[in-house]
Scaffold this active site. Structure first.
Site, PDB file in Angstrom:
ATOM      1  N   GLU A 162      39.376  32.836  34.241  1.00  0.00           N
ATOM      2  CA  GLU A 162      38.021  32.489  35.475  1.00  0.00           C
ATOM      3  C   GLU A 162      38.276  33.365  36.711  1.00  0.00           C
ATOM      4  O   GLU A 162      39.334  33.417  37.251  1.00  0.00           O
ATOM      5  CB  GLU A 162      38.633  30.857  35.930  1.00  0.00           C
ATOM      6  CG  GLU A 162      37.468  30.126  36.630  1.00  0.00           C
ATOM      7  CD  GLU A 162      36.060  30.737  36.434  1.00  0.00           C
ATOM      8  OE1 GLU A 162      35.288  30.573  35.512  1.00  0.00           O
ATOM      9  OE2 GLU A 162      35.112  31.487  37.281  1.00  0.00           O
ATOM     10  N   LYS A 221      42.855  39.402  34.644  1.00  0.00           N
ATOM     11  CA  LYS A 221      42.517  38.799  35.143  1.00  0.00           C
ATOM     12  C   LYS A 221      44.045  39.525  36.214  1.00  0.00           C
ATOM     13  O   LYS A 221      43.704  39.026  37.736  1.00  0.00           O
ATOM     14  CB  LYS A 221      42.249  37.432  34.444  1.00  0.00           C
ATOM     15  CG  LYS A 221      42.724  36.534  35.405  1.00  0.00           C
ATOM     16  CD  LYS A 221      41.770  35.875  36.583  1.00  0.00           C
ATOM     17  CE  LYS A 221      42.273  35.016  37.475  1.00  0.00           C
ATOM     18  NZ  LYS A 221      41.144  34.924  38.543  1.00  0.00           N
ATOM     19  N   CYS A 277      46.993  31.178  43.435  1.00  0.00           N
ATOM     20  CA  CYS A 277      46.589  32.592  42.392  1.00  0.00           C
ATOM     21  C   CYS A 277      47.422  33.908  42.993  1.00  0.00           C
ATOM     22  O   CYS A 277      48.091  34.108  42.321  1.00  0.00           O
ATOM     23  CB  CYS A 277      45.339  32.672  42.904  1.00  0.00           C
ATOM     24  SG  CYS A 277      45.388  31.464  41.130  1.00  0.00           S
TER      25      CYS A 277
HETATM   26  P1  NAD Z   1      45.086  22.631  38.828  1.00  0.00           P
HETATM   27  O1  NAD Z   1      47.071  22.011  39.677  1.00  0.00           O
HETATM   28  O2  NAD Z   1      44.020  21.943  40.449  1.00  0.00           O
HETATM   29  O3  NAD Z   1      45.317  21.716  38.063  1.00  0.00           O
HETATM   30  C1  NAD Z   1      46.093  21.699  36.802  1.00  0.00           C
HETATM   31  C2  NAD Z   1      45.460  20.771  36.274  1.00  0.00           C
HETATM   32  O4  NAD Z   1      45.693  20.620  34.495  1.00  0.00           O
HETATM   33  C3  NAD Z   1      46.431  19.445  36.900  1.00  0.00           C
HETATM   34  O5  NAD Z   1      45.573  18.406  36.890  1.00  0.00           O
HETATM   35  C4  NAD Z   1      47.523  18.865  35.434  1.00  0.00           C
HETATM   36  O6  NAD Z   1      47.565  17.455  36.015  1.00  0.00           O
HETATM   37  C5  NAD Z   1      47.077  19.197  34.641  1.00  0.00           C
HETATM   38  N1  NAD Z   1      48.105  19.582  33.008  1.00  0.00           N
HETATM   39  C6  NAD Z   1      48.522  19.972  32.413  1.00  0.00           C
HETATM   40  N2  NAD Z   1      49.087  20.519  31.903  1.00  0.00           N
HETATM   41  C7  NAD Z   1      48.879  19.776  31.470  1.00  0.00           C
HETATM   42  C8  NAD Z   1      48.557  18.603  29.242  1.00  0.00           C
HETATM   43  N3  NAD Z   1      49.316  19.167  28.967  1.00  0.00           N
HETATM   44  N4  NAD Z   1      47.785  17.863  29.581  1.00  0.00           N
HETATM   45  C9  NAD Z   1      46.564  17.942  30.462  1.00  0.00           C
HETATM   46  N5  NAD Z   1      46.193  18.393  31.736  1.00  0.00           N
HETATM   47  C10 NAD Z   1      47.192  18.790  31.816  1.00  0.00           C
HETATM   48  O7  NAD Z   1      45.313  24.218  38.693  1.00  0.00           O
HETATM   49  P2  NAD Z   1      44.074  24.637  38.840  1.00  0.00           P
HETATM   50  O8  NAD Z   1      43.946  25.902  40.142  1.00  0.00           O
HETATM   51  O9  NAD Z   1      42.993  24.492  38.105  1.00  0.00           O
HETATM   52  O10 NAD Z   1      44.688  26.615  37.987  1.00  0.00           O
HETATM   53  C11 NAD Z   1      44.636  26.001  36.267  1.00  0.00           C
HETATM   54  C12 NAD Z   1      44.256  27.795  36.089  1.00  0.00           C
HETATM   55  O11 NAD Z   1      43.557  28.619  36.587  1.00  0.00           O
HETATM   56  C13 NAD Z   1      45.510  28.749  36.817  1.00  0.00           C
HETATM   57  O12 NAD Z   1      46.551  29.505  35.644  1.00  0.00           O
HETATM   58  C14 NAD Z   1      45.159  29.416  37.662  1.00  0.00           C
HETATM   59  O13 NAD Z   1      45.615  29.733  37.910  1.00  0.00           O
HETATM   60  C15 NAD Z   1      43.851  29.771  36.841  1.00  0.00           C
HETATM   61  N6  NAD Z   1      43.187  30.065  38.117  1.00  0.00           N
HETATM   62  C16 NAD Z   1      42.054  29.263  39.449  1.00  0.00           C
HETATM   63  C17 NAD Z   1      41.854  29.499  40.134  1.00  0.00           C
HETATM   64  C18 NAD Z   1      41.710  28.373  41.408  1.00  0.00           C
HETATM   65  O14 NAD Z   1      41.002  29.091  42.761  1.00  0.00           O
HETATM   66  N7  NAD Z   1      42.659  27.463  41.501  1.00  0.00           N
HETATM   67  C19 NAD Z   1      40.790  30.446  40.147  1.00  0.00           C
HETATM   68  C20 NAD Z   1      40.501  31.095  38.836  1.00  0.00           C
HETATM   69  C21 NAD Z   1      42.276  31.053  37.786  1.00  0.00           C
HETATM   70  C1  UGA Z   2      41.497  34.522  44.671  1.00  0.00           C
HETATM   71  C2  UGA Z   2      40.252  35.265  43.917  1.00  0.00           C
HETATM   72  O1  UGA Z   2      39.118  35.942  45.383  1.00  0.00           O
HETATM   73  C3  UGA Z   2      39.216  34.814  42.711  1.00  0.00           C
HETATM   74  O2  UGA Z   2      38.633  35.887  42.688  1.00  0.00           O
HETATM   75  C4  UGA Z   2      40.073  33.863  41.791  1.00  0.00           C
HETATM   76  O3  UGA Z   2      39.509  33.738  40.364  1.00  0.00           O
HETATM   77  C5  UGA Z   2      41.339  33.595  42.041  1.00  0.00           C
HETATM   78  O4  UGA Z   2      42.035  34.167  43.338  1.00  0.00           O
HETATM   79  C6  UGA Z   2      42.548  32.341  41.421  1.00  0.00           C
HETATM   80  O5  UGA Z   2      42.497  33.233  39.881  1.00  0.00           O
HETATM   81  O6  UGA Z   2      42.421  31.589  41.692  1.00  0.00           O
HETATM   82  P1  UGA Z   2      40.851  32.278  45.690  1.00  0.00           P
HETATM   83  O7  UGA Z   2      42.459  32.502  45.954  1.00  0.00           O
HETATM   84  O8  UGA Z   2      40.334  30.403  45.696  1.00  0.00           O
HETATM   85  O9  UGA Z   2      40.038  33.571  45.212  1.00  0.00           O
HETATM   86  O10 UGA Z   2      40.535  32.895  47.069  1.00  0.00           O
HETATM   87  P2  UGA Z   2      40.215  33.637  47.960  1.00  0.00           P
HETATM   88  O11 UGA Z   2      39.082  33.896  48.361  1.00  0.00           O
HETATM   89  O12 UGA Z   2      40.231  35.182  46.961  1.00  0.00           O
HETATM   90  O13 UGA Z   2      41.511  33.784  49.604  1.00  0.00           O
HETATM   91  C7  UGA Z   2      42.417  34.026  48.754  1.00  0.00           C
HETATM   92  C8  UGA Z   2      43.374  34.423  50.304  1.00  0.00           C
HETATM   93  O14 UGA Z   2      43.426  35.702  50.673  1.00  0.00           O
HETATM   94  C9  UGA Z   2      43.210  33.481  51.277  1.00  0.00           C
HETATM   95  O15 UGA Z   2      43.677  32.747  51.984  1.00  0.00           O
HETATM   96  C10 UGA Z   2      42.006  34.520  51.828  1.00  0.00           C
HETATM   97  O16 UGA Z   2      42.014  33.808  53.447  1.00  0.00           O
HETATM   98  C11 UGA Z   2      42.434  35.602  52.283  1.00  0.00           C
HETATM   99  N1  UGA Z   2      42.240  36.229  52.573  1.00  0.00           N
HETATM  100  C12 UGA Z   2      40.586  36.354  52.156  1.00  0.00           C
HETATM  101  C13 UGA Z   2      42.293  37.881  53.724  1.00  0.00           C
HETATM  102  O17 UGA Z   2      42.862  37.228  54.881  1.00  0.00           O
HETATM  103  N2  UGA Z   2      41.425  38.309  54.314  1.00  0.00           N
HETATM  104  C14 UGA Z   2      39.591  38.767  52.890  1.00  0.00           C
HETATM  105  O18 UGA Z   2      39.386  39.398  53.411  1.00  0.00           O
HETATM  106  C15 UGA Z   2      40.105  38.129  52.097  1.00  0.00           C
END
Ligand code: NAD
Ligand code: UGA
Length: 465
Positions: A162, A221, A277
């Site tokens: 994602e 990713k 992340c």
């Molecule tokens: P999160 O902690 O918000 O959510 C994960 C959820 O999974 C939790 O609610 C937890 O209770 C649940 N969980 C864990 N083990 C479980 C199990 N065995 N059965 C059922 N539920 C279970 O995490 P997130 O931010 O949604 O991130 C999830 C993944 O997506 C990570 O690998 C992260 O790197 C990736 N990712 C996150 C973002 C972001 O912006 N947060 C963006 C892209 C990718």
């Molecule tokens: C980031 C990536 O942008 C997403 O594409 C990815 O899916 C995600 O991580 C993930 O894998 O979790 P996110 O962490 O939600 O998304 O937010 P960003 O907008 O990337 O910002 C990350 C951090 O960088 C923030 O603290 C933001 O303030 C900082 N940032 C971003 C800066 O300081 N300067 C910039 O120009 C941009």
């Protein structure tokens, strides 16, 4: 193959919004999002959409439309696995805090638990989709867990990382630059990939849906996050140089960003990147490189993290230095706790580390954030274990009113770029502060000249004098 039932394990910042959008855009598919966290599921089911566990602009409308129609949130993990033709795994994959790879490798225990649970429960063939961010070659481990149950169920494993960013998740999902789907190039693998392509094709143009092999998808990713974070660390490195040379990093960013080869996005200097992340994924990349003996590669990417840590620390040090080298007993107002605007997520937020530094210098800190609750702020500080919970509560005050936060303060520090900070009555804030009143803008969002006219002494990240 047209999928009719989806289960997503993990109702977090990714699982919740992603599945809500799939359900909204594909009313013919039943989407059930499951989680072991009953409180989180209850919040997703809350009648009052203000209580959803994730704050994202536009999310409530999507949930409102699809929930109860073809979108369901549940704690009944086994039932949802059993019913589904396609299972997304969207659980958390944090940095390991123990054992081999501590502090660097991704902790895959939640992923493995999901695989074991699927293997135990499944009675019909499933397409398993890695939605979580995972080390390259995790699909191999998943396959060996899934294939060793001897119950005759066949699995296809896809990688579909994602790319949404928090704060813009819904817009990013509606209008993704690209969707990436990795799978085997066998006839079965191709059919599975096509099934997932068909889902996204309900709202995205086909040319934005990229298909690759599994390993390219998994590695892309980590690479995408590493590149984005590297841009932030690069501009932040320059911000320090700007401050000592009289250059202005905002002007430098505009100048270099106008070059179409460089591009204008992700060039905003800041108090350091946060979020769940960037740091974890780069550490993971560094760990993978090291484990293949590629030390130069590992060192190259690790520098992005080193720069980020430096940026957070130097901002905190700057506050102390400017306040005559001591903040002991001084009230400092922290504006913003989330790691960026438009989210209630605080994971790895720079605000946590800056505040912790100031507390170690015995400052009295008052914190205001429009979307983060008091309990969360205190829990973030407690989690660092720098001091006892009692000490944190003695030094920290969390308030719901921004003007109250700044009253009688020696200094205000902007740590999240919330839009509302730009429209504050800064004159009113100034009047109620102790003099000289300092303002530290860690996001370069305020008009320094105007603030100086009001009477503030200002410091803006990346702005030389
Ligand atoms: P999160 O902690 O918000 O959510 C994960 C959820 O999974 C939790 O609610 C937890 O209770 C649940 N969980 C864990 N083990 C479980 C199990 N065995 N059965 C059922 N539920 C279970 O995490 P997130 O931010 O949604 O991130 C999830 C993944 O997506 C990570 O690998 C992260 O790197 C990736 N990712 C996150 C973002 C972001 O912006 N947060 C963006 C892209 C990718
Ligand atoms: C980031 C990536 O942008 C997403 O594409 C990815 O899916 C995600 O991580 C993930 O894998 O979790 P996110 O962490 O939600 O998304 O937010 P960003 O907008 O990337 O910002 C990350 C951090 O960088 C923030 O603290 C933001 O303030 C900082 N940032 C971003 C800066 O300081 N300067 C910039 O120009 C941009």
């Amino acid at each position: 193959m047209e999928v009719r039932t989806i289960c997503c394990i993990g109702a977090g910042y990714v699982g919740g919004p992603t599945m809500s959008v799939i359900a909204q855009k594909c009313p013919h598919i039943k989407v059930t999002v499951v989680d072991i966290n009953a409180r989180r599921i209850a919040a997703w089911n809350d009648e009052n959409l203000d209580n959803l566990p994730v704050y994202e602009p536009g999310l409530a409308d999507v949930v409102k439309e699809a929930r109860g129609r073809n979108l369901f949130f549940s704690t009944e993990v086994d039932k949802a696995i059993d019913e589904a033709e396609m299972i997304f795994i969207s659980v958390n994959t944090p940095t390991k805090t123990y054992g081999i790879g501590k502090g660097m490798a991704a902790d895959l225990k939640h992923i493995e638990l999901c695989a074991r649970q699927i293997a135990t429960v499944a009675r019909t063939n499933k397409i398993i989709v890695e939605k979580s961010t995972l080390p390259v070659r995790t699909a191999e481990a998943l396959r060996s867990i899934l294939d060793n149950t001897g119950n005759g169920v066949e699995y296809d494993i896809l990688s579909n990382p994602e790319f949404l960013a928090e704060g813009t998740a819904i817009e990013d999902l509606f209008n993704a630059d690209r969707v990436l789907i990795g799978g085997d190039d066998t006839p079965r693998g191709k059919r599975a990939k096509q099934a997932l392509v068909n889902i996204y094709a309900n709202w995205l143009p086909k040319d934005r849906i990229l298909t690759t092999n599994v390993w390219s998808s998994e590695l892309s990713k980590l690479t995408a996050n590493a590149y984005l974070a590297q841009r932030v660390s690069s501009i932040n490195a320059l911000s320090e140089l700007c401050e000592v040379t009289g250059a202005d990093v905002t002007e430098v960013a505009r100048a270099i960003g106008s070059d179409s080869r460089i591009g204008s996005k992700f060039l905003k200097a800041s108090v350091g990147f946060g979020g769940s992340c960037f740091q974890k994924d780069i550490l993971n990349l560094v760990y993978i490189a090291k484990s293949y003996g590629l030390n130069a590669v590992a060192d190259y990417w690790e520098q992005v993290i080193i720069m980020n840590d430096h940026q957070k620390k130097r901002f905190a040090q700057r506050i102390v230095r400017t306040l005559f080298n001591t903040v002991s007993g001084k009230k400092i107002a922290i504006m913003g706790w989330a790691f960026k605007k438009d989210t209630n997520d605080t994971r790895e937020s720079a605000a946590i580390y800056v505040t912790d530094y100031l507390l170690s210098e015995l400052a009295e800190v008052t914190i205001y954030d429009p979307k983060v609750k008091k309990e969360k702020i205190l829990a973030d500080l407690d989690y660092l274990n720098t001091r006892s919970e009692e000490e944190n509560r003695a030094l920290v005050n969390v308030v719901n009113d921004p003007y109250e936060a700044c009253e009688d303060a020696h200094a205000v520090a902007i740590l999240t770029e919330w839009d509302e900070f730009k429209t504050y009555e800064w004159e009113r804030v100034f009047k109620n502060m102790l003099k000289p009143a300092f303002l530290f803008d860690g996001r370069a969002i305020l008009d320094t000249e105007k603030l100086e006219e009001v009477g503030f002494k200002t410091y803006t990240i990346g702005k030389g004098e």
